[in-house]
Design a protein around this motif. Sequence first.
Motif, mmCIF file in Angstrom:
data_model
loop_
_atom_site.group_PDB
_atom_site.id
_atom_site.type_symbol
_atom_site.label_atom_id
_atom_site.label_comp_id
_atom_site.label_asym_id
_atom_site.label_seq_id
_atom_site.Cartn_x
_atom_site.Cartn_y
_atom_site.Cartn_z
ATOM 1 N N UNK A 175 0.816 -1.206 0.000
ATOM 2 C CA UNK A 175 0.000 0.000 0.000
ATOM 3 C C UNK A 175 0.853 1.261 0.000
ATOM 4 N N UNK A 176 2.090 1.164 0.449
ATOM 5 C CA UNK A 176 3.026 2.283 0.437
ATOM 6 C C UNK A 176 4.329 1.817 -0.194
ATOM 7 N N UNK A 177 5.034 2.710 -0.899
ATOM 8 C CA UNK A 177 6.286 2.290 -1.546
ATOM 9 C C UNK A 177 7.426 2.044 -0.565
ATOM 10 N N UNK A 178 7.354 2.621 0.615
ATOM 11 C CA UNK A 178 8.392 2.454 1.635
ATOM 12 C C UNK A 178 7.740 2.093 2.961
ATOM 13 N N UNK A 179 8.445 1.338 3.806
ATOM 14 C CA UNK A 179 7.895 1.035 5.132
ATOM 15 C C UNK A 179 7.743 2.310 5.964
ATOM 16 N N UNK A 180 6.769 2.275 6.882
ATOM 17 C CA UNK A 180 6.575 3.338 7.868
ATOM 18 C C UNK A 180 6.917 2.754 9.235
ATOM 19 N N UNK A 181 7.108 3.608 10.214
ATOM 20 C CA UNK A 181 7.340 3.131 11.574
ATOM 21 C C UNK A 181 5.983 2.835 12.209
ATOM 22 N N UNK B 183 9.825 -0.825 11.448
ATOM 23 C CA UNK B 183 9.273 -0.611 10.103
ATOM 24 C C UNK B 183 8.161 -1.620 9.783
ATOM 25 N N UNK B 184 7.091 -1.103 9.173
ATOM 26 C CA UNK B 184 5.961 -1.936 8.759
ATOM 27 C C UNK B 184 5.522 -1.531 7.358
ATOM 28 N N UNK B 185 4.888 -2.451 6.672
ATOM 29 C CA UNK B 185 4.263 -2.170 5.383
ATOM 30 C C UNK B 185 3.031 -3.067 5.272
ATOM 31 N N UNK B 186 1.985 -2.526 4.638
ATOM 32 C CA UNK B 186 0.757 -3.288 4.430
ATOM 33 C C UNK B 186 0.709 -3.767 2.983
ATOM 34 N N UNK B 187 0.226 -5.003 2.808
ATOM 35 C CA UNK B 187 0.068 -5.593 1.482
ATOM 36 C C UNK B 187 -1.393 -5.520 1.076
ATOM 37 N N UNK B 188 -1.625 -5.264 -0.197
ATOM 38 C CA UNK B 188 -2.982 -5.083 -0.698
ATOM 39 C C UNK B 188 -3.809 -6.350 -0.496
ATOM 40 N N UNK C 267 -6.358 -7.453 -2.035
ATOM 41 C CA UNK C 267 -6.742 -8.129 -3.288
ATOM 42 C C UNK C 267 -5.651 -9.071 -3.774
ATOM 43 N N UNK C 268 -4.413 -8.860 -3.319
ATOM 44 C CA UNK C 268 -3.309 -9.728 -3.701
ATOM 45 C C UNK C 268 -3.024 -10.804 -2.643
ATOM 46 N N UNK C 269 -3.759 -10.750 -1.533
ATOM 47 C CA UNK C 269 -3.487 -11.648 -0.396
ATOM 48 C C UNK C 269 -4.749 -12.399 0.032
ATOM 49 N N UNK C 270 -5.511 -12.841 -0.922
ATOM 50 C CA UNK C 270 -6.692 -13.646 -0.620
ATOM 51 C C UNK C 270 -7.761 -12.913 0.174
ATOM 52 N N UNK C 271 -7.856 -11.594 -0.005
ATOM 53 C CA UNK C 271 -8.886 -10.827 0.687
ATOM 54 C C UNK C 271 -8.499 -10.380 2.092
ATOM 55 N N UNK C 272 -7.264 -10.629 2.493
ATOM 56 C CA UNK C 272 -6.813 -10.285 3.844
ATOM 57 C C UNK C 272 -5.792 -9.150 3.756
ATOM 58 N N UNK C 273 -5.991 -8.117 4.558
ATOM 59 C CA UNK C 273 -4.985 -7.057 4.682
ATOM 60 C C UNK C 273 -3.871 -7.618 5.552
ATOM 61 N N UNK C 274 -2.671 -7.688 4.989
ATOM 62 C CA UNK C 274 -1.526 -8.278 5.686
ATOM 63 C C UNK C 274 -0.513 -7.173 5.963
ATOM 64 N N UNK C 275 -0.085 -7.092 7.219
ATOM 65 C CA UNK C 275 0.953 -6.168 7.620
ATOM 66 C C UNK C 275 2.238 -6.969 7.832
ATOM 67 N N UNK C 276 3.326 -6.506 7.248
ATOM 68 C CA UNK C 276 4.642 -7.094 7.511
ATOM 69 C C UNK C 276 5.359 -6.165 8.475
ATOM 70 N N UNK C 277 5.959 -6.738 9.500
ATOM 71 C CA UNK C 277 6.718 -5.946 10.484
ATOM 72 C C UNK C 277 8.123 -6.492 10.571
ATOM 73 N N UNK C 278 9.116 -5.581 10.521
ATOM 74 C CA UNK C 278 10.509 -5.980 10.682
ATOM 75 C C UNK C 278 10.702 -6.612 12.054
ATOM 76 N N UNK C 279 11.308 -7.792 12.068
ATOM 77 C CA UNK C 279 11.546 -8.523 13.326
ATOM 78 C C UNK C 279 12.527 -7.788 14.194
#
Length: 192
Positions: free
Chosen positions: A161-167, A173-178, A180-192
């Motif tokens: 959803x954003x070109x760069x991760x946000x805090x 750092x986190x980023x959200x994945x669309x 529609x590309x993830x089986x209908x689920x909004x997925x957030x990735x967070x740096x470990x």
Amino acid sequence: MSTLRILALAARQPSRLPPPSRLIPVQSRHLETRRTFSASPSAKFPIGVDPKTTGGVPWSIGELNHVAIAVPDIDKATSFYRDVLKAKVSEKVALPDHGVYTVFINLGNTKIELLHPYGPKSPIANFLAKKPDGGIHHICVEVDDIKAAMADLKAKKIRALDPEPKIGAHGKPVVFLHPKDCGGVLVELEQK
């Protein structure tokens, strides 16, 4: 060539082993601290990682960090988890950059994040307009290299959803994945 075949071959015919430059360390799936070696180029990277799209930088998905629930009344929801279910609950924190108030409920092996709108332009306000009673908003999983994950997923046509991760709420750092590309689920990735 599998790790076991390499070890068996080394014991019987050391001269048939691939040169050391072709033995690439990979993380063992069974013991996190143990490293194994493989001569197979596809075995260099964890499952789901394509070395062609990550520039040779492996990344891997980690644990479920939290499940986020949008709530119309964050104080009432907090009281339910704290007073009725006897869970450990954080203080309410405003995150104006994300347009939300958050409260985390610690479950031991993961967390629940309660989300409430911070201002009228909050993405959570839009969510609650469609679902006034609230509901599951997204899931968050940890990754060990968010930039490599983003590059790999972009090459696989998974939109962020954003070109760069946000805090994010945890200061990482986190980023959200669309969805529609993830089986209908909004997925957030967070740096470990």
